[in-house]
Motif scaffolding. Structure first.
Motif, PDB file in Angstrom:
ATOM      1  N   GLU A 139       0.838  -1.200   0.000  1.00 21.11           N
ATOM      2  CA  GLU A 139       0.000   0.000   0.000  1.00 21.11           C
ATOM      3  C   GLU A 139       0.873   1.251   0.000  1.00 21.11           C
ATOM      4  O   GLU A 139       0.578   2.233  -0.692  1.00 21.11           O
ATOM      5  CB  GLU A 139      -0.919  -0.006   1.214  1.00 21.11           C
ATOM      6  CG  GLU A 139      -1.916   1.154   1.226  1.00 21.11           C
ATOM      7  CD  GLU A 139      -2.838   1.100   2.419  1.00 21.11           C
ATOM      8  OE1 GLU A 139      -4.063   1.171   2.228  1.00 21.11           O
ATOM      9  OE2 GLU A 139      -2.333   0.995   3.560  1.00 21.11           O
ATOM     10  N   ARG A 140       1.978   1.216   0.759  1.00 25.99           N
ATOM     11  CA  ARG A 140       2.890   2.354   0.791  1.00 25.99           C
ATOM     12  C   ARG A 140       3.548   2.578  -0.567  1.00 25.99           C
ATOM     13  O   ARG A 140       3.703   3.711  -1.026  1.00 25.99           O
ATOM     14  CB  ARG A 140       3.957   2.135   1.863  1.00 25.99           C
ATOM     15  CG  ARG A 140       4.773   3.383   2.195  1.00 25.99           C
ATOM     16  CD  ARG A 140       5.898   3.065   3.161  1.00 25.99           C
ATOM     17  NE  ARG A 140       5.475   2.205   4.257  1.00 25.99           N
ATOM     18  CZ  ARG A 140       6.315   1.567   5.046  1.00 25.99           C
ATOM     19  NH1 ARG A 140       7.623   1.663   4.878  1.00 25.99           N
ATOM     20  NH2 ARG A 140       5.863   0.814   6.027  1.00 25.99           N
ATOM     21  N   TYR A 141       3.930   1.486  -1.232  1.00 22.98           N
ATOM     22  CA  TYR A 141       4.532   1.581  -2.564  1.00 22.98           C
ATOM     23  C   TYR A 141       3.557   2.245  -3.540  1.00 22.98           C
ATOM     24  O   TYR A 141       3.927   3.156  -4.292  1.00 22.98           O
ATOM     25  CB  TYR A 141       4.911   0.189  -3.062  1.00 22.98           C
ATOM     26  CG  TYR A 141       5.161   0.109  -4.543  1.00 22.98           C
ATOM     27  CD1 TYR A 141       6.339   0.610  -5.095  1.00 22.98           C
ATOM     28  CD2 TYR A 141       4.233  -0.469  -5.400  1.00 22.98           C
ATOM     29  CE1 TYR A 141       6.571   0.543  -6.460  1.00 22.98           C
ATOM     30  CE2 TYR A 141       4.456  -0.550  -6.756  1.00 22.98           C
ATOM     31  CZ  TYR A 141       5.627  -0.036  -7.288  1.00 22.98           C
ATOM     32  OH  TYR A 141       5.844  -0.103  -8.645  1.00 22.98           O
ATOM     33  N   LEU A 142       2.298   1.810  -3.528  1.00 24.43           N
ATOM     34  CA  LEU A 142       1.308   2.397  -4.436  1.00 24.43           C
ATOM     35  C   LEU A 142       1.067   3.871  -4.107  1.00 24.43           C
ATOM     36  O   LEU A 142       0.953   4.708  -5.007  1.00 24.43           O
ATOM     37  CB  LEU A 142       0.003   1.611  -4.349  1.00 24.43           C
ATOM     38  CG  LEU A 142       0.057   0.167  -4.861  1.00 24.43           C
ATOM     39  CD1 LEU A 142      -1.267  -0.540  -4.595  1.00 24.43           C
ATOM     40  CD2 LEU A 142       0.398   0.127  -6.342  1.00 24.43           C
ATOM     41  N   ALA A 143       1.010   4.186  -2.812  1.00 19.37           N
ATOM     42  CA  ALA A 143       0.789   5.582  -2.416  1.00 19.37           C
ATOM     43  C   ALA A 143       1.931   6.465  -2.882  1.00 19.37           C
ATOM     44  O   ALA A 143       1.710   7.621  -3.287  1.00 19.37           O
ATOM     45  CB  ALA A 143       0.619   5.666  -0.902  1.00 19.37           C
ATOM     46  N   CYS A 144       3.162   5.952  -2.848  1.00 20.89           N
ATOM     47  CA  CYS A 144       4.307   6.729  -3.326  1.00 20.89           C
ATOM     48  C   CYS A 144       4.206   7.024  -4.819  1.00 20.89           C
ATOM     49  O   CYS A 144       4.823   7.974  -5.310  1.00 20.89           O
ATOM     50  CB  CYS A 144       5.610   6.003  -3.030  1.00 20.89           C
ATOM     51  SG  CYS A 144       6.085   6.024  -1.290  1.00 20.89           S
ATOM     52  N   ARG A 145       3.426   6.235  -5.530  1.00 18.91           N
ATOM     53  CA  ARG A 145       3.211   6.450  -6.959  1.00 18.91           C
ATOM     54  C   ARG A 145       1.895   7.167  -7.222  1.00 18.91           C
ATOM     55  O   ARG A 145       1.430   7.230  -8.363  1.00 18.91           O
ATOM     56  CB  ARG A 145       3.265   5.122  -7.704  1.00 18.91           C
ATOM     57  CG  ARG A 145       4.589   4.388  -7.501  1.00 18.91           C
ATOM     58  CD  ARG A 145       4.813   3.312  -8.505  1.00 18.91           C
ATOM     59  NE  ARG A 145       4.990   3.842  -9.851  1.00 18.91           N
ATOM     60  CZ  ARG A 145       5.770   3.277 -10.774  1.00 18.91           C
ATOM     61  NH1 ARG A 145       6.469   2.201 -10.487  1.00 18.91           N
ATOM     62  NH2 ARG A 145       5.848   3.794 -11.973  1.00 18.91           N
ATOM     63  N   GLY A 146       1.286   7.699  -6.164  1.00 17.50           N
ATOM     64  CA  GLY A 146       0.044   8.454  -6.307  1.00 17.50           C
ATOM     65  C   GLY A 146      -1.181   7.599  -6.466  1.00 17.50           C
ATOM     66  O   GLY A 146      -2.262   8.110  -6.758  1.00 17.50           O
ATOM     67  N   THR A 195       5.654  -8.029  -7.972  1.00 19.40           N
ATOM     68  CA  THR A 195       6.534  -6.863  -8.010  1.00 19.40           C
ATOM     69  C   THR A 195       7.261  -6.808  -6.678  1.00 19.40           C
ATOM     70  O   THR A 195       6.656  -6.514  -5.638  1.00 19.40           O
ATOM     71  CB  THR A 195       5.729  -5.568  -8.225  1.00 19.40           C
ATOM     72  OG1 THR A 195       4.993  -5.659  -9.441  1.00 19.40           O
ATOM     73  CG2 THR A 195       6.668  -4.364  -8.299  1.00 19.40           C
ATOM     74  N   TRP A 196       8.563  -7.135  -6.695  1.00 15.45           N
ATOM     75  CA  TRP A 196       9.338  -7.123  -5.457  1.00 15.45           C
ATOM     76  C   TRP A 196       9.659  -5.683  -5.068  1.00 15.45           C
ATOM     77  O   TRP A 196       9.981  -4.842  -5.931  1.00 15.45           O
ATOM     78  CB  TRP A 196      10.618  -7.938  -5.623  1.00 15.45           C
ATOM     79  CG  TRP A 196      10.356  -9.409  -5.570  1.00 15.45           C
ATOM     80  CD1 TRP A 196      10.263 -10.184  -4.446  1.00 15.45           C
ATOM     81  CD2 TRP A 196      10.143 -10.299  -6.675  1.00 15.45           C
ATOM     82  NE1 TRP A 196      10.010 -11.500  -4.790  1.00 15.45           N
ATOM     83  CE2 TRP A 196       9.936 -11.598  -6.135  1.00 15.45           C
ATOM     84  CE3 TRP A 196      10.112 -10.124  -8.057  1.00 15.45           C
ATOM     85  CZ2 TRP A 196       9.702 -12.706  -6.954  1.00 15.45           C
ATOM     86  CZ3 TRP A 196       9.876 -11.225  -8.863  1.00 15.45           C
ATOM     87  CH2 TRP A 196       9.671 -12.503  -8.308  1.00 15.45           C
ATOM     88  N   LEU A 197       9.556  -5.381  -3.780  1.00 15.35           N
ATOM     89  CA  LEU A 197       9.646  -4.016  -3.279  1.00 15.35           C
ATOM     90  C   LEU A 197      10.876  -3.823  -2.419  1.00 15.35           C
ATOM     91  O   LEU A 197      11.331  -4.757  -1.734  1.00 15.35           O
ATOM     92  CB  LEU A 197       8.400  -3.683  -2.451  1.00 15.35           C
ATOM     93  CG  LEU A 197       7.051  -3.950  -3.126  1.00 15.35           C
ATOM     94  CD1 LEU A 197       5.920  -3.709  -2.135  1.00 15.35           C
ATOM     95  CD2 LEU A 197       6.878  -3.088  -4.377  1.00 15.35           C
ATOM     96  N   ASP A 198      11.407  -2.588  -2.421  1.00 16.20           N
ATOM     97  CA  ASP A 198      12.475  -2.296  -1.463  1.00 16.20           C
ATOM     98  C   ASP A 198      11.852  -2.165  -0.072  1.00 16.20           C
ATOM     99  O   ASP A 198      10.645  -1.945   0.067  1.00 16.20           O
ATOM    100  CB  ASP A 198      13.278  -1.055  -1.859  1.00 16.20           C
ATOM    101  CG  ASP A 198      12.494   0.248  -1.757  1.00 16.20           C
ATOM    102  OD1 ASP A 198      11.704   0.390  -0.808  1.00 16.20           O
ATOM    103  OD2 ASP A 198      12.680   1.130  -2.610  1.00 16.20           O
ATOM    104  N   LEU A 199      12.659  -2.320   0.922  1.00 21.64           N
ATOM    105  CA  LEU A 199      12.134  -2.387   2.287  1.00 21.64           C
ATOM    106  C   LEU A 199      11.565  -1.064   2.766  1.00 21.64           C
ATOM    107  O   LEU A 199      10.793  -1.030   3.729  1.00 21.64           O
ATOM    108  CB  LEU A 199      13.230  -2.875   3.241  1.00 21.64           C
ATOM    109  CG  LEU A 199      13.717  -4.304   2.971  1.00 21.64           C
ATOM    110  CD1 LEU A 199      14.825  -4.682   3.948  1.00 21.64           C
ATOM    111  CD2 LEU A 199      12.566  -5.296   3.069  1.00 21.64           C
ATOM    112  N   ALA A 200      11.929   0.037   2.109  1.00 22.32           N
ATOM    113  CA  ALA A 200      11.377   1.336   2.482  1.00 22.32           C
ATOM    114  C   ALA A 200       9.987   1.544   1.899  1.00 22.32           C
ATOM    115  O   ALA A 200       9.258   2.440   2.327  1.00 22.32           O
ATOM    116  CB  ALA A 200      12.309   2.456   2.013  1.00 22.32           C
ATOM    117  N   GLY A 201       9.621   0.735   0.905  1.00 24.06           N
ATOM    118  CA  GLY A 201       8.304   0.843   0.301  1.00 24.06           C
ATOM    119  C   GLY A 201       8.169   1.953  -0.706  1.00 24.06           C
ATOM    120  O   GLY A 201       7.077   2.198  -1.221  1.00 24.06           O
ATOM    121  N   SER A 202       9.276   2.633  -1.032  1.00 21.07           N
ATOM    122  CA  SER A 202       9.192   3.774  -1.951  1.00 21.07           C
ATOM    123  C   SER A 202       9.391   3.388  -3.406  1.00 21.07           C
ATOM    124  O   SER A 202       9.207   4.207  -4.297  1.00 21.07           O
ATOM    125  CB  SER A 202      10.242   4.825  -1.568  1.00 21.07           C
ATOM    126  OG  SER A 202      11.544   4.252  -1.596  1.00 21.07           O
TER     127      SER A 202
END
Length: 347
Positions: A139-146, A195-202
């Protein structure tokens, strides 16, 4: 016998605490047990792993008091890593134990029927092992992409420790991943995209290929807003999940389908009652080829195809850098007037 499930489980049990520290890192030791939320490494206290053999049983056995699940450390590796086939679980166990791989596989070693690699069944199992995205790194990853999507988007899940194998070196990693279901028009999962994510979620994880798909993809897509059996007279489609999710941010009532590649976009199946199809433009040459082929197929099926063009590189760029209000305004002149009135929102 080094390849058998029972032998691997016994050897893991000899190092039960080390296994727990590696694969159940959100837990902690308490006496003769490792305490954690569940076998998928969630924080909590309901799952207990026995660290030393005693009269109650061998080391490595665990039980989750909240769900009544139980198992051994092979189950811990499978669930926490997001693995499907036993051979992958066994390989990961051998890696941890620094054991050589056996020269041949023992078909009798598997404790349950294994889904074929990259099969729809493997996709369905991994999706079931994942969790809703609310409050997660996904959810954080998606939010960082708007991209702020409603929790009702059933196609999206999160796995906190999804198995990733480097195709060149063979080395493995355990990383969090956004899981997107690829479905047929009737809502059945036929594949998925990780989609593998970095641990910061950004952003995505720093990998050679941080996004991979598996399963039966041809004709199917990552559908957002599709209710199986409901009429779909108007829809949008395009290559790339973030592109189509961005359009859905400003058109939340419009069903959209994201293809996993340009070739799969070209072969996307249409709902039987579809009469108007919006196709998200892409500056990439392969993307243009997929758009042209999809437009041609739509025309042959009696569907009006309209290509939507972004202002910047793609619609996620538009959403992030211009904002939902300007994106909606940009799209308003490209949509049929009745669709603009029905579907567009200022965000």
């Amino acid at each position: 016998m080094t390849g058998s499930a029972s032998e691997l489980a016994r050897r893991l049990g000899d190092h039960a605490e080390a296994v727990c520290r590696e694969y159940l890192s959100n837990g902690h030791r308490s006496g003769n047990h490792w305490i954690v939320g569940d076998v998928r490494n969630t924080r909590g206290r309901s799952m207990h792993v026995r660290l030393r053999s005693n009269a109650k049983g061998p080391a490595g056995k665990w039980v989750d008091e909240a769900t009544s699940e139980f198992g051994d450390l092979l189950d811990v590796i499978r669930e926490s890593c997001g693995l499907i086939e036993f051979r992958d679980v066994a390989d990961e166990a051998r890696r941890f134990l620094a054991m050589p791989r056996p020269p041949a596989r023992d078909p009798g070693a598997e404790r349950q029927p294994a889904a074929a690699r990259a099969s729809p069944e493997a996709a369905r199992r991994l999706f079931a092992m994942s969790q809703p995205i609310a409050g997660t790194l996904a959810e954080r990853y998606l939010a960082c992409r708007g991209i702020l999507l409603a929790a009702r988007e059933r196609a999206l899940r999160f796995h906190p420790g999804c198995y990733y194998r480097d195709l060149v070196t063979g080395e493995t990693q355990i990383l969090p991943a956004l899981i997107a279901a690829v479905t047929s028009l009737d809502g059945r999962i036929t594949g998925l995209q990780r989609t593998w994510l970095d641990l910061a979620g950004s952003g995505k994880a720093q990998l050679a290929d941080p996004r991979r798909s598996l399963g039966n993809l041809l004709g199917n897509g990552i559908w957002l807003g599709l209710e199986p059996g409901a009429p779909v007279p108007v829809m949008a489609a395009g290559e790339g999940f973030e592109t189509m999710a961005s359009l859905r941010v400003v058109m939340p009532a419009l069903p959209v389908a994201a293809a996993t590649s340009a070739n799969h976009l070209a072969g996307l199946s249409f709902p039987p009652d579809c009469r108007r199809l919006y196709i998200a433009g892409d500056a990439d040459a392969a993307g243009r080829h997929g758009i042209e082929r999809l437009s041609r197929r739509a025309g042959e099926a009696g569907i009006l195809a309209i290509v939507l063009r972004p202002q910047l590189g793609d619609f996620n760029d538009d959403l992030r850098h211009l904002g939902p209000t300007r994106l909606a305004a940009w799209l308003s002149d490209q949509l049929a007037p009745e669709d603009a009135r029905q579907f567009l929102t200022s965000g």
